[in-house]
Design an enzyme around this catalytic site. Structure first.
Site, PDB file in Angstrom:
ATOM      1  N   ASN A   1     -40.111  -8.402   9.181  1.00 51.92           N
ATOM      2  CA  ASN A   1     -40.262  -7.745   7.880  1.00 51.92           C
ATOM      3  C   ASN A   1     -38.992  -6.927   7.631  1.00 51.92           C
ATOM      4  OD1 ASN A   1     -40.935  -6.262   5.665  1.00 51.92           O
ATOM      5  ND2 ASN A   1     -42.592  -5.103   6.628  1.00 51.92           N
ATOM      6  N   TRP A   2     -38.146  -7.473   6.789  1.00 54.55           N
ATOM      7  CA  TRP A   2     -36.849  -6.808   6.561  1.00 54.55           C
ATOM      8  C   TRP A   2     -36.978  -5.559   5.686  1.00 54.55           C
ATOM      9  CZ3 TRP A   2     -32.977 -11.363   5.172  1.00 54.55           C
ATOM     10  CH2 TRP A   2     -32.935 -12.258   6.244  1.00 54.55           C
ATOM     11  N   LYS A   3     -38.131  -5.390   5.073  1.00 55.56           N
ATOM     12  CA  LYS A   3     -38.349  -4.257   4.153  1.00 55.56           C
ATOM     13  C   LYS A   3     -37.244  -4.252   3.087  1.00 55.56           C
ATOM     14  CE  LYS A   3     -40.949  -2.003   7.743  1.00 55.56           C
ATOM     15  NZ  LYS A   3     -41.463  -0.796   8.378  1.00 55.56           N
TER      16      LYS A   3
ATOM     17  N   HIS B   1     -49.268  -3.872   3.464  1.00 56.81           N
ATOM     18  CA  HIS B   1     -48.477  -3.112   4.436  1.00 56.81           C
ATOM     19  C   HIS B   1     -48.727  -1.621   4.222  1.00 56.81           C
ATOM     20  CE1 HIS B   1     -45.077  -1.370   6.557  1.00 56.81           C
ATOM     21  NE2 HIS B   1     -45.023  -2.505   7.229  1.00 56.81           N
TER      22      HIS B   1
ATOM     23  N   GLU C   1     -46.819   0.782   4.088  1.00 59.10           N
ATOM     24  CA  GLU C   1     -45.902   1.406   3.116  1.00 59.10           C
ATOM     25  C   GLU C   1     -46.369   1.132   1.685  1.00 59.10           C
ATOM     26  OE1 GLU C   1     -42.355  -0.256   4.856  1.00 59.10           O
ATOM     27  OE2 GLU C   1     -42.745   0.987   6.621  1.00 59.10           O
TER      28      GLU C   1
ATOM     29  N   GLU D   1     -50.919  -2.542  12.582  1.00 60.45           N
ATOM     30  CA  GLU D   1     -49.743  -1.679  12.613  1.00 60.45           C
ATOM     31  C   GLU D   1     -50.186  -0.220  12.534  1.00 60.45           C
ATOM     32  OE1 GLU D   1     -46.072  -4.082  11.153  1.00 60.45           O
ATOM     33  OE2 GLU D   1     -46.924  -3.012   9.459  1.00 60.45           O
TER      34      GLU D   1
ATOM     35  N   GLY E   1     -41.525   2.520  12.644  1.00 59.79           N
ATOM     36  CA  GLY E   1     -40.199   3.103  12.439  1.00 59.79           C
ATOM     37  C   GLY E   1     -39.997   4.435  13.144  1.00 59.79           C
TER      38      GLY E   1
ATOM     39  N   SER F   1     -42.594  -0.399  15.956  1.00 61.25           N
ATOM     40  CA  SER F   1     -41.569  -0.158  16.968  1.00 61.25           C
ATOM     41  C   SER F   1     -41.586  -1.189  18.098  1.00 61.25           C
ATOM     42  CB  SER F   1     -41.689   1.261  17.539  1.00 61.25           C
ATOM     43  OG  SER F   1     -41.495   2.218  16.516  1.00 61.25           O
TER      44      SER F   1
ATOM     45  N   GLY G   1     -40.162  -4.734  12.259  1.00 64.02           N
ATOM     46  CA  GLY G   1     -39.344  -4.108  11.226  1.00 64.02           C
ATOM     47  C   GLY G   1     -37.904  -3.995  11.707  1.00 64.02           C
ATOM     48  N   GLY G   2     -37.544  -2.835  12.201  1.00 67.22           N
ATOM     49  CA  GLY G   2     -36.157  -2.531  12.583  1.00 67.22           C
ATOM     50  C   GLY G   2     -35.492  -3.618  13.429  1.00 67.22           C
TER      51      GLY G   2
HETATM   52  P1  13P Z   1     -40.722  -1.105  12.874  1.00 64.81           P
HETATM   53  O1  13P Z   1     -40.659  -2.307  13.784  1.00 64.81           O
HETATM   54  O2  13P Z   1     -39.415  -0.723  12.296  1.00 64.81           O
HETATM   55  O3  13P Z   1     -41.471   0.040  13.507  1.00 64.81           O
HETATM   56  O4  13P Z   1     -41.622  -1.553  11.606  1.00 64.81           O
HETATM   57  C1  13P Z   1     -42.837  -2.149  11.810  1.00 64.81           C
HETATM   58  C2  13P Z   1     -43.336  -2.646  10.517  1.00 64.81           C
HETATM   59  O5  13P Z   1     -43.712  -1.887   9.640  1.00 64.81           O
HETATM   60  C3  13P Z   1     -43.341  -4.106  10.301  1.00 64.81           C
HETATM   61  O6  13P Z   1     -44.054  -4.442   9.157  1.00 64.81           O
END
Ligand code: 13P
Length: 256
Positions: free
Chosen positions: A11-13, A97, A99, A169, A175, A215, A236-237
């Site tokens: 997930n590149w956000k 998600h 977010e 999640e 993050g 994470s 994510g990251g």
């Molecule tokens: P991180 O891997 O950056 O913690 O993000 C997880 C995430 O929200 C994937 O959708």
């Protein structure tokens, strides 16, 4: 016993221009584009989907979007629909998600409409669920997850349910560098599997992939991915860089 194929989704956000995305995808295709041991999906922002699709063409890596609207078309300024995503070869879509839930006010009933619309259009939803830190500390984690899973999947048929992906999640792990312990994660994953048994029966529940997100990194992935009910990761990251994402896919492939 059904062996579920592991799935690693990036997930590149809100990161990467189309050109940056193509550069990353090109590296991923070189490293992973022929492997079939693990299902791999990348989810660029909307602006990068079409160019990423072209760069992925002919590889085994699949394309996902990060959100969509449940209507097919109409006066919904700023939104994108399932048929539009299908038209540029997306196969997956992240829905609900945390977010989207916390920053954009998305609620279970709204997310459920998207899940239904995605399935109707042959897009696989990656339905995200998870508790906040306050909810975990209040001891309501399982209740929160139960509500999100049940409401998110309302009206989904057994046949459709087998194609859904769920991502657990924990919001406090996203993050933050704080990863859930393997016991914490496995407990919730097993609980979700149990809910799926109740909702759709055992045969379907054994087919659904339940991903962990929060994470996840090459260093902590092997232990998480070796848990019985952890079928992959939503990253994510660590999905923003070819090396770490590739290492995560390799970790998933190495789990027996
Ligand atoms: P991180 O891997 O950056 O913690 O993000 C997880 C995430 O929200 C994937 O959708």
């Amino acid at each position: 016993m059904i062996i579920r194929k592991k799935l690693i989704a990036g997930n590149w956000k809100m990161n990467k221009t189309p050109a940056d995305g193509v550069a990353l995808v090109t590296e991923l295709v070189a490293a992973l584009g022929k492997q079939t041991d693990v299902d791999v999906v990348v989810c660029p922002p909307f602006t990068g989907l079409e160019s990423a699709a072209k760069a992925l063409d002919g590889s085994t890596i699949k394309l996902g979007a990060q959100n969509m609207h449940f209507e097919a078309s109409g006066a919904f300024t700023g939104e994108v629909s399932a048929p539009m995503l299908r038209a540029i070869f997306a196969t997956h879509v992240i829905l609900g998600h945390s977010e989207r839930r916390t920053l954009f006010g998305e609620q279970d009933a709204f997310i459920n409409k998207k899940v239904i619309a995605a399935l109707k259009n042959q897009l696989r939803p990656i339905l995200c669920v998870g508790e906040t830190l306050a909810e975990r500390e209040a001891g309501t984690t399982l209740k929160v997850v139960q509500t999100q899973v049940e409401a998110g999947l309302e009206g989904v048929s057994k046949e459709q349910a087998a194609t859904v992906v769920i991502a657990y999640e924990p919001v406090w792990a996203i993050g933050t560098g704080k990863v859930a312990t393997t016991d914490q994660a496995q407990e919730v994953h097993a609980y979700i599997r149990g809910l799926l048994v109740k909702l759709f029966g055992d045969a379907v529940a054994q087919k659904v992939r339940i991903l962990y997100g929060g994470s996840m990194k090459p260093a902590n992935a092997p232990e998480l991915l070796s848990q019985k009910d952890i079928d992959g990761g939503l990253i994510g990251g660590a999905s923003l860089e070819a090396r770490s994402f590739t290492d995560l896919v390799k970790s998933a492939a190495a789990v027996k």
